[in-house]
Motif scaffolding. Structure first.
Motif, short mmCIF file in Angstrom:
data_model
loop_
_atom_site.label_atom_id
_atom_site.label_comp_id
_atom_site.label_asym_id
_atom_site.label_seq_id
_atom_site.Cartn_x
_atom_site.Cartn_y
_atom_site.Cartn_z
N ARG A 1 -6.81 18.80 4.71
CA ARG A 1 -6.87 17.92 3.53
C ARG A 1 -8.31 17.67 3.06
O ARG A 1 -8.50 17.19 1.95
N ARG A 2 -9.29 17.97 3.91
CA ARG A 2 -10.68 17.79 3.47
C ARG A 2 -11.00 18.68 2.28
O ARG A 2 -11.93 18.41 1.53
N MET B 1 -10.85 -3.13 -2.25
CA MET B 1 -12.24 -2.70 -2.41
C MET B 1 -12.62 -2.72 -3.89
O MET B 1 -11.75 -2.62 -4.75
N ALA C 1 -2.78 8.18 -0.44
CA ALA C 1 -4.17 8.45 -0.84
C ALA C 1 -5.08 8.50 0.39
O ALA C 1 -5.93 9.38 0.50
N ALA D 1 -3.68 4.93 -7.34
CA ALA D 1 -3.65 4.60 -5.90
C ALA D 1 -5.02 4.19 -5.36
O ALA D 1 -5.41 4.57 -4.26
N LEU D 2 -5.74 3.40 -6.15
CA LEU D 2 -7.03 2.89 -5.68
C LEU D 2 -6.78 1.78 -4.67
O LEU D 2 -5.74 1.10 -4.73
N PHE D 3 -7.72 1.58 -3.75
CA PHE D 3 -7.56 0.54 -2.73
C PHE D 3 -7.92 -0.81 -3.34
O PHE D 3 -9.09 -1.05 -3.67
N ASP D 4 -6.92 -1.68 -3.48
CA ASP D 4 -7.18 -2.93 -4.21
C ASP D 4 -7.96 -3.95 -3.38
O ASP D 4 -8.33 -5.00 -3.90
N ASP E 1 -1.42 14.27 -10.29
CA ASP E 1 -0.01 13.90 -10.42
C ASP E 1 0.18 13.07 -11.69
O ASP E 1 -0.17 11.88 -11.71
N MET F 1 0.83 -1.21 0.00
CA MET F 1 0.00 0.00 0.00
C MET F 1 0.87 1.26 0.00
O MET F 1 0.53 2.25 -0.64
N PHE G 1 -15.48 5.80 -0.43
CA PHE G 1 -14.59 5.94 0.73
C PHE G 1 -14.50 7.38 1.26
O PHE G 1 -14.71 7.61 2.46
N PRO G 2 -14.18 8.38 0.40
CA PRO G 2 -14.07 9.75 0.93
C PRO G 2 -15.38 10.27 1.51
O PRO G 2 -15.36 11.06 2.45
N THR H 1 2.58 1.73 -3.53
CA THR H 1 1.62 2.08 -4.59
C THR H 1 0.85 3.35 -4.23
O THR H 1 -0.19 3.64 -4.84
N GLU H 2 1.32 4.08 -3.25
CA GLU H 2 0.76 5.38 -2.83
C GLU H 2 -0.64 5.29 -2.24
O GLU H 2 -1.33 6.29 -2.11
N GLN H 3 -1.08 4.07 -1.88
CA GLN H 3 -2.43 3.94 -1.29
C GLN H 3 -2.48 4.58 0.10
O GLN H 3 -3.52 5.09 0.52
N ARG I 1 -13.13 9.33 -7.49
CA ARG I 1 -12.89 9.28 -6.04
C ARG I 1 -12.36 10.63 -5.53
O ARG I 1 -12.68 11.06 -4.42
N MET J 1 -7.15 14.39 -4.76
CA MET J 1 -5.88 14.15 -5.46
C MET J 1 -5.96 12.91 -6.33
O MET J 1 -6.42 11.85 -5.89
N PHE K 1 -3.66 10.35 -8.14
CA PHE K 1 -2.26 9.91 -8.11
C PHE K 1 -1.84 9.35 -9.46
O PHE K 1 -2.68 8.93 -10.27
N ARG L 1 -4.22 9.38 3.36
CA ARG L 1 -3.94 10.63 4.07
C ARG L 1 -4.60 11.82 3.38
O ARG L 1 -5.11 12.72 4.05
N THR L 2 -4.61 11.82 2.04
CA THR L 2 -5.25 12.95 1.35
C THR L 2 -6.77 12.90 1.53
O THR L 2 -7.44 13.91 1.34
N MET L 3 -7.31 11.73 1.89
CA MET L 3 -8.75 11.64 2.12
C MET L 3 -9.05 11.79 3.61
O MET L 3 -10.02 11.22 4.13
N ALA L 4 -8.21 12.60 4.27
CA ALA L 4 -8.41 12.96 5.67
C ALA L 4 -8.54 11.74 6.58
O ALA L 4 -9.34 11.73 7.52
N THR L 5 -7.77 10.70 6.29
CA THR L 5 -7.80 9.48 7.10
C THR L 5 -6.40 9.21 7.65
O THR L 5 -5.46 9.09 6.87
N ARG M 1 -15.75 8.79 4.91
CA ARG M 1 -14.77 9.41 5.81
C ARG M 1 -15.14 10.83 6.17
O ARG M 1 -14.72 11.35 7.19
#
Lengths: 243, 249
Positions: free
Chosen positions: B77-78, B93, A112, B88-91, B162, A104, B101-102, A107-109, B150, B82, B84, A114-118, B105
């Motif tokens: 950050r809210r 899910m 990602a 940088a998708l969550f694999d 990016d 993770m 997800f956002p 692969t910058e997950q 996303r 971004m 990437f 952190r940028t989604m405020a998590t 959150r």
């Protein structure tokens, strides 16, 4: 070492100040606890039988055959159960946690997240830490049960031990303190496995090599930490639990 | 408003950024261009607090990121979305869960609202009907689209891209460019895109910053950059190598 302590501090802060991600926690508990049963059952049964046979062969020379199951029981509950379950879980779960979080990261997950405020500690570390801390004592109890049962079956059917006599001695000599000692160790080892696995994953180097190295470090460092801390925990908890 | 003042960043002995300064106004669309390894992605990560400068400051809506810890940064950050480089998708899910997800959150708990907004985003990126797909079933371009969905589903005020078209064929790159423009115009989002794809920079950037050896070499409106007679800029825009410079590097 200092960084792992800081991570532990962040985990405890998160535990008491933020809402637990239940879905992630349940998923991790299933993976870490439920799916570790096969390896822990095999380890417990194998160790119980081998230890029973070796103890019997030595005790038989001194006509102490009926002490065999007692020795196996106490050894399984206080030392072998938590340590062997810990080493097995470190190999299976510690490696998986480090590899997953390491992948993770590369692969910058995690960026990602952190940028989604998590906060990665809230979402990734706390559920894994909590799951290892809860699963380890349960897996250790399973190791005890299977190890002692396997030793009992072997002793009765192959070595000719008196079953009722062995169980009576086991019940007489194993104290509540022994059970507490084993459980406390298991909780501590669970914390070690969760924290080191997460730390190595979150701080892994770049690329496949970085993930491989993080996985390797997680397993090696968890095993060393379990073995070293076991000695000190034994001394400390003996003083605390057996006044 | 984003203010970057004299930020410098090194990794060991490798100085990546040297006193980089620029401003981005609300609703503006900025492209940061430059050759590989000139620190473009490092600049972008500083804007959202994923990296902290060794010197200098980054301010978002007047708040200095340097003085914040990781938990305080979460609030800032809210405002951001971004996309990437690798999406940088969550694999772990599927597509729906990634886009939702956002929202989850940011405190949206109404499942009907979550579903409605996810579907709306999937229509925007022209990928309706893939919500239950696993990521392994998506191509590179589709992943970028899902990543974009996303990034904007929680309606951020600033979006960072990016290298959004890197590794994609020209047709898919063009569709991503069009999507970025659509997002910019439809939601009036401040957009900052890192790229070395000149066609993409021309389409997205109203203003362009050219980074060279970790410094701002040129900060000018897009037309000025693309009509520049400066040989360094001109060669980069046309994609021509300077063999003397290559040897020096």
């Amino acid at each position: 070492m200092g960084s792992i302590v800081l991570l532990a501090g962040e985990v405890f802060r998160s535990l008491f100040t933020t809402r637990l991600h239940w879905d992630e926690f349940i998923k991790q508990l299933h993976f870490i606890g439920w799916k570790s049963q096969v390896i822990v059952l095999t380890t417990g049964a194998s160790t119980g039988m081998v230890f029973c046979a070796q103890t019997f062969f030595q005790f038989h020379k001194m006509k102490m055959d009926n002490a065999t199951l007692t020795v196996v029981g106490i050894a399984m509950i206080t030392e072998l159960g938590p340590v062997l379950a810990g080493l097995m879980v470190a190999g299976r779960v510690g490696a998986a946690i480090a590899a997953e979080l390491g992948t993770m990261r590369v692969t910058e997950q995690i960026d990602a997240l952190r940028t989604m405020a998590t906060h990665p500690v809230d979402y990734l570390v706390v559920p894994r830490f909590l799951a290892t801390v809860i699963a380890m004592p349960l897996l250790t109890v399973l190791t005890w049960a299977v190890g002692i049962a396997a030793a009992y079956v072997l002793g009765i059917t192959v070595l000719g031990l008196e079953g009722a006599y062995g169980l009576r001695h086991l019940y007489f000599f194993v104290d509540v303190q022994d059970v507490m000692l084993g459980c406390i160790k298991a909780v501590f080892f669970g914390g070690i496995i969760g924290l080191i696995g997460c730390y190595r994953g979150l701080n892994c180097g770049e690329g496949a090599e970085g993930v491989g190295r993080a996985t390797n470090q997680a397993v090696v460092q968890s095993c060393i930490a379990i073995l070293v801390s076991n000695f000190f925990l034994t001394l400390f908890l003996r003083g605390l639990l057996y006044p | 408003m984003i203010e970057v003042d004299n930020i410098s960043k090194s990794f060991g002995n490798n100085v990546v950024l040297r006193e980089v300064s620029f401003r981005v106004a609300e609703g503006e669309s900025l492209a940061i261009i430059g050759r590989s390894g000139t620190g473009k992605s490092v600049v972008l990560k500083h804007l959202v607090g994923l990296m902290m400068p060794d010197a200098g400051t980054v301010r978002v809506q007047g708040a200095s990121l340097n003085e914040m810890n990781e938990r305080e940064l979460l609030t800032v950050r809210r405002q951001f979305g971004m996309l990437f480089q690798g999406a940088a998708l969550f694999d772990s899910m599927n597509v729906f869960e990634n886009i939702a997800f956002p929202l989850r959150r940011s405190g949206v708990t109404d499942e009907a609202e979550i579903e409605q907004r996810v579907m709306e985003m999937l229509r925007l990126v022209e990928m309706p009907g893939v919500e239950s797909n696993l990521l392994s079933e998506l191509s590179g371009g589709m992943r970028k689209r899902v990543g974009l969905a996303r990034a904007i589903v929680h309606r951020p005020t600033i979006i960072l891209y990016d290298e959004p078209t890197t590794g994609l064929d020209p047709v898919v790159s063009d569709s991503i460019d069009q999507l970025m423009r659509r997002v910019r115009d439809q939601f009036n989002i401040t957009s900052i895109v890192i790229t070395h794809d000149m066609r993409s920079a021309r389409r997205i950037g109203q203003r362009i910053i050219y980074l060279r050896e970790g410094q701002v070499y040129l900060d000018a409106p897009a037309d000025e950059v693309f009509n520049s007679s400066d040989p360094v800029i001109s060669r980069f825009v046309k994609g021509e190598a300077d063999l003397k410079e290559e040897e020096l590097l």
